[in-house]
Design an enzyme around this catalytic site. Structure first.
Site, PDB file in Angstrom:
ATOM      1  N   GLU A   1      10.403   0.439  10.093  1.00 19.16           N
ATOM      2  CA  GLU A   1      11.424   1.560   9.870  1.00 19.16           C
ATOM      3  C   GLU A   1      10.875   3.002  10.256  1.00 19.16           C
ATOM      4  O   GLU A   1       9.855   3.313   9.308  1.00 19.16           O
ATOM      5  CB  GLU A   1      11.895   1.496   8.608  1.00 19.16           C
ATOM      6  CG  GLU A   1      13.362   2.091   8.399  1.00 19.16           C
ATOM      7  CD  GLU A   1      13.189   3.483   7.898  1.00 19.16           C
ATOM      8  OE1 GLU A   1      13.114   4.497   8.632  1.00 19.16           O
ATOM      9  OE2 GLU A   1      12.861   3.812   6.570  1.00 19.16           O
TER      10      GLU A   1
ATOM     11  N   CYS B   1      13.694  10.120   6.629  1.00 15.37           N
ATOM     12  CA  CYS B   1      13.760   9.732   7.966  1.00 15.37           C
ATOM     13  C   CYS B   1      14.926   9.765   8.652  1.00 15.37           C
ATOM     14  O   CYS B   1      15.345  10.017   9.825  1.00 15.37           O
ATOM     15  CB  CYS B   1      13.109   8.204   8.036  1.00 15.37           C
ATOM     16  SG  CYS B   1      13.763   7.126   6.838  1.00 15.37           S
TER      17      CYS B   1
ATOM     18  N   GLU C   1      10.750  14.922  15.394  1.00 12.42           N
ATOM     19  CA  GLU C   1      11.126  14.667  13.873  1.00 12.42           C
ATOM     20  C   GLU C   1      10.098  15.835  13.321  1.00 12.42           C
ATOM     21  O   GLU C   1       8.862  15.784  13.537  1.00 12.42           O
ATOM     22  CB  GLU C   1      10.548  13.292  13.510  1.00 12.42           C
ATOM     23  CG  GLU C   1      11.134  13.124  12.170  1.00 12.42           C
ATOM     24  CD  GLU C   1      10.628  11.843  11.600  1.00 12.42           C
ATOM     25  OE1 GLU C   1       9.651  11.362  11.786  1.00 12.42           O
ATOM     26  OE2 GLU C   1      11.419  11.272  11.100  1.00 12.42           O
TER      27      GLU C   1
ATOM     28  N   LYS D   1       0.897  -1.262  -0.172  1.00 14.53           N
ATOM     29  CA  LYS D   1      -0.004   0.034  -0.047  1.00 14.53           C
ATOM     30  C   LYS D   1       0.832   1.310  -0.017  1.00 14.53           C
ATOM     31  O   LYS D   1       1.616   1.561   0.933  1.00 14.53           O
ATOM     32  CB  LYS D   1      -0.788   0.031   1.375  1.00 14.53           C
ATOM     33  CG  LYS D   1      -1.747   1.029   1.018  1.00 14.53           C
ATOM     34  CD  LYS D   1      -2.580   1.694   2.330  1.00 14.53           C
ATOM     35  CE  LYS D   1      -2.059   2.792   3.090  1.00 14.53           C
ATOM     36  NZ  LYS D   1      -1.971   3.890   2.579  1.00 14.53           N
TER      37      LYS D   1
HETATM   38  P1  NDP Z   1       2.214   7.782   8.490  1.00 16.38           P
HETATM   39  O1  NDP Z   1       2.960   6.844   9.556  1.00 16.38           O
HETATM   40  O2  NDP Z   1       0.891   7.866   9.090  1.00 16.38           O
HETATM   41  O3  NDP Z   1       2.094   6.963   6.990  1.00 16.38           O
HETATM   42  C1  NDP Z   1       3.061   5.913   6.609  1.00 16.38           C
HETATM   43  C2  NDP Z   1       2.061   4.818   6.047  1.00 16.38           C
HETATM   44  O4  NDP Z   1       1.176   4.236   7.013  1.00 16.38           O
HETATM   45  C3  NDP Z   1       1.045   5.462   4.820  1.00 16.38           C
HETATM   46  O5  NDP Z   1       0.751   4.587   3.766  1.00 16.38           O
HETATM   47  C4  NDP Z   1      -0.302   5.754   5.702  1.00 16.38           C
HETATM   48  O6  NDP Z   1      -1.371   5.789   5.001  1.00 16.38           O
HETATM   49  C5  NDP Z   1      -0.269   4.364   6.328  1.00 16.38           C
HETATM   50  N1  NDP Z   1      -0.902   4.357   7.767  1.00 16.38           N
HETATM   51  C6  NDP Z   1      -1.463   5.390   8.386  1.00 16.38           C
HETATM   52  N2  NDP Z   1      -2.285   4.957   9.438  1.00 16.38           N
HETATM   53  C7  NDP Z   1      -2.201   3.566   9.516  1.00 16.38           C
HETATM   54  C8  NDP Z   1      -2.605   2.735  10.345  1.00 16.38           C
HETATM   55  N3  NDP Z   1      -3.292   2.943  11.573  1.00 16.38           N
HETATM   56  N4  NDP Z   1      -2.042   1.443  10.100  1.00 16.38           N
HETATM   57  C9  NDP Z   1      -1.511   1.177   8.907  1.00 16.38           C
HETATM   58  N5  NDP Z   1      -1.048   1.953   8.224  1.00 16.38           N
HETATM   59  C10 NDP Z   1      -1.334   3.118   8.330  1.00 16.38           C
HETATM   60  O7  NDP Z   1       2.740   8.784   8.461  1.00 16.38           O
HETATM   61  P2  NDP Z   1       2.112  10.409   8.040  1.00 16.38           P
HETATM   62  O8  NDP Z   1       2.075  10.527   6.386  1.00 16.38           O
HETATM   63  O9  NDP Z   1       1.073  10.664   8.489  1.00 16.38           O
HETATM   64  O10 NDP Z   1       3.307  11.469   8.609  1.00 16.38           O
HETATM   65  C11 NDP Z   1       3.309  11.761   9.758  1.00 16.38           C
HETATM   66  C12 NDP Z   1       4.499  12.116  10.101  1.00 16.38           C
HETATM   67  O11 NDP Z   1       5.334  10.957  10.044  1.00 16.38           O
HETATM   68  C13 NDP Z   1       5.539  12.916   9.477  1.00 16.38           C
HETATM   69  O12 NDP Z   1       5.356  14.272   9.765  1.00 16.38           O
HETATM   70  C14 NDP Z   1       7.084  12.632   9.832  1.00 16.38           C
HETATM   71  O13 NDP Z   1       7.505  13.074  10.900  1.00 16.38           O
HETATM   72  C15 NDP Z   1       6.764  11.203  10.062  1.00 16.38           C
HETATM   73  N6  NDP Z   1       7.157  10.360   8.659  1.00 16.38           N
HETATM   74  C16 NDP Z   1       8.043   9.726   8.958  1.00 16.38           C
HETATM   75  C17 NDP Z   1       8.586   8.838   7.906  1.00 16.38           C
HETATM   76  C18 NDP Z   1       9.673   8.113   7.746  1.00 16.38           C
HETATM   77  O14 NDP Z   1      10.325   7.558   7.050  1.00 16.38           O
HETATM   78  N7  NDP Z   1      10.473   7.755   9.165  1.00 16.38           N
HETATM   79  C19 NDP Z   1       7.799   8.824   6.705  1.00 16.38           C
HETATM   80  C20 NDP Z   1       6.529   9.397   6.693  1.00 16.38           C
HETATM   81  C21 NDP Z   1       6.342  10.116   7.963  1.00 16.38           C
HETATM   82  P3  NDP Z   1      -1.751   7.133   4.489  1.00 16.38           P
HETATM   83  O15 NDP Z   1      -0.714   7.562   3.609  1.00 16.38           O
HETATM   84  O16 NDP Z   1      -2.958   6.805   3.447  1.00 16.38           O
HETATM   85  O17 NDP Z   1      -2.270   7.960   5.716  1.00 16.38           O
END
Ligand code: NDP
Length: 493
Positions: free
Chosen positions: A271, A305, A402, A197
């Site tokens: 991760e 990240c 972060e 996904k």
């Molecule tokens: P999320 O962790 O919400 O999103 C990552 C993935 O998980 C997306 O595909 C998301 O779907 C999906 N997801 C969301 N909720 C659930 C759930 N309950 N169960 C399973 N999968 C889920 O990151 P965000 O996009 O909301 O970003 C928020 C913050 O996270 C950022 O500001 C940043 O600080 C951090 N972040 C860190 C990352 C990293 O690589 N360490 C990467 C991205 C974000 P969907 O996109 O449709 O919500």
């Protein structure tokens, strides 16, 4: 002497020079007006009958609409993956599996330009980065793991391994195609099948990859790509017939996933977030170090990240480094992601821009001193100037949390012990960087810093052969290299 030179010579960046626009052509990329779900080798309409828009964050214009998968769709995708696993993929000779994976890698290379344009349109990243980093690195991951598919007895000498089964893979929006490659390539090379996904805001390159997978004639059901929001991700995590969850994203969602799979037989790699310390000692080549700092925090708009979002500079060179950094920041071009001159593209979404702006306000309220470059920003779209804070306390939120944007918190230090303590004083432990002329200092620092990856005299360097992953709230498990294979096999004897 390097240091003496550093003390006296100031680099001239000639920031008054104006570059003519050099836009990449959108016409080289085909984006469909609507995308369905890729299940069992075919594009299928979602049971929910719902679609959501994906927009270009640089213009706020709609690019396409994609299907919103519900639980029934997840069930279908898992069934397809299970059937493909039981009947085809786990039984196929490994060298045959490898041929498909090589084919996918080559097809990504052939369509590299199209992938790069779509990645920049959908996610906002500068075309130079999607063209020179994301897409080649994604192809390299498929090549690398294709090579391992029929050599697992060398990866695990004197051991017998079996695939795990069906893997649910959930990826974020910062490196959409590359994350898809990180997840899919090792999983299918080791004989598993997958349901992937992509993130809600960046589904298009994963769906382009689905088209390639279809053209490559990969047996139906080996890779299923379904789009949707957090609820779709949760349905994957909670599905009883999934053997492994591979997740990259926020620490908060990582914790939800960990709770959801506790007590089940599902394996997981998580991760998660980071708050990397990038450390400059006074014997470092300062101009190179400043380039490393720029790459560390402004690469991909800081949506990384492992971004070097905390900078520690030894006190004797602090002023000098900060001045060099400010001068360099004034040369960075923020703007149209499709322009080949652009250094910093658009912030991925309105929500993320709000998060970044919230932290910039917090930094100012906490008493830190802010500097942002004076570059103009486009009138439309989500953009943020490169920003640094000095006069930062270790306890400030901008030094602890972060931000995931082009915002750097800078502090000074005097001794090795002090900086090690400060660098490790964070809930995260994903990456770190050290800049020094002394090899012994590098070894001292790398052994004492609690971070999964430590770069020395460089930053943000990635390679498919090299494992990547964190400690503490940055998650667990490793992706990349031999370690990445380990995460997708059972060692049975
Ligand atoms: P999320 O962790 O919400 O999103 C990552 C993935 O998980 C997306 O595909 C998301 O779907 C999906 N997801 C969301 N909720 C659930 C759930 N309950 N169960 C399973 N999968 C889920 O990151 P965000 O996009 O909301 O970003 C928020 C913050 O996270 C950022 O500001 C940043 O600080 C951090 N972040 C860190 C990352 C990293 O690589 N360490 C990467 C991205 C974000 P969907 O996109 O449709 O919500």
């Amino acid at each position: 002497m390097a240091t003496a030179k550093n003390n006296t010579i100031k680099l001239k960046f000639d920031s008054a020079r104006k570059l003519a626009p050099a836009p990449e052509s959108k016409s080289a990329a085909k984006i469909n007006p609507r995308y369905d779900l890729f299940i069992n080798g075919k594009f299928e309409k979602p049971s929910s009958k719902k679609y959501f828009d994906t927009i270009n964050p640089a213009t706020e214009e709609k690019l396409s609409e994609v299907a919103d998968a519900n639980e029934a769709d997840v069930n279908k995708a898992v069934k397809a993956a299970r059937d493909a696993y039981e009947n085809v993929w786990s039984k196929m000779p490994a060298k045959e599996r490898a041929k498909y994976i090589y084919r996918i890698a080559r097809m990504i290379q052939e369509r590299a330009r199209e992938f790069a344009i779509i990645e920049s349109l959908d996610g906002g990243k500068a075309i130079r980065e999607s063209r020179d980093f994301d897409v080649p690195a994604a192809a390299n991951h498929f090549f690398y793991y294709a090579g391992w598919a029929d050599k697992l007895e060398y990866a695990f000498p004197n051991r017998r391994t079996t695939p795990l089964g069906v893997a649910g893979q959930i990826i974020p929006w910062n490196f959409p195609l590359l994350m898809a490659a990180w997840k899919i390539a090792p999983a299918i090379a080791t004989g598993n099948t997958v349901i992937l996904k992509p993130a809600e805001t960046t589904p298009l390159t994963a769906l382009k990859l689905a088209e390639i997978i279809q053209e490559a004639d990969l047996p139906p059901g080996v890779v299923n790509i379904i789009t949707g929001a957090g609820a779709t991700g949760a349905a994957i995590v909670n599905h009883p017939d999934i053997n492994k969850i591979a997740f990259t994203g926020s620490t908060d969602v990582g914790k939800i996933i960990q709770r959801a799979i506790a007590g089940t037989n599902k394996k997981a790699t998580l991760e998660l977030g980071g708050k990397a310390a990038n450390i400059i000692f006074d014997d470092a080549p300062l101009d190179q170090a400043v380039e490393g700092v720029v790459n560390g925090i402004f690469f991909n708009q800081g949506h990384v990240c492992c971004a070097g979002s905390r900078l520690y500079v030894q006190e004797s060179v602090f002023k000098q480094v900060v001045q060099k950094l400010k001068d360099r920041m004034e040369t960075l071009i923020v703007g149209d992601p499709l322009d080949k001159n652009t250094d910093i593209g658009a912030i991925n979404s309105k929500q993320q821009l709000e998060v970044i702006n919230k932290y910039i306000k917090i930094g100012q309220k906490e008493g830190a001193e802010m500097f942002e470059s004076s570059c103009p920003l486009p009138g439309k779209g989500f953009f943020c100037r490169p920003t640094i804070f000095t006069n930062v306390a270790q306890s400030n939120r901008i030094a602890q949390e972060e931000i995931f944007g082009p915002v750097l918190a800078i502090q000074s230090f005097r001794t090795d012990d002090e900086v090690i303590e400060k660098a490790n004083n964070t809930p995260f432990g994903l990456s770190a960087g050290v800049w020094t002329d002394k090899g012994s200092k590098i070894f001292n620092m790398t052994t004492k810093m609690r971070a999964g990856v430590v770069w020395a005299n460089t930053f943000n360097k990635f390679d498919p052969t090299s494992p990547f992953g964190g400690y503490k709230e940055s998650g667990y498990g490793r992706e990349g290299g031999l370690h990445g294979l380990n995460a997708y096999v059972n060692i049975v004897s």
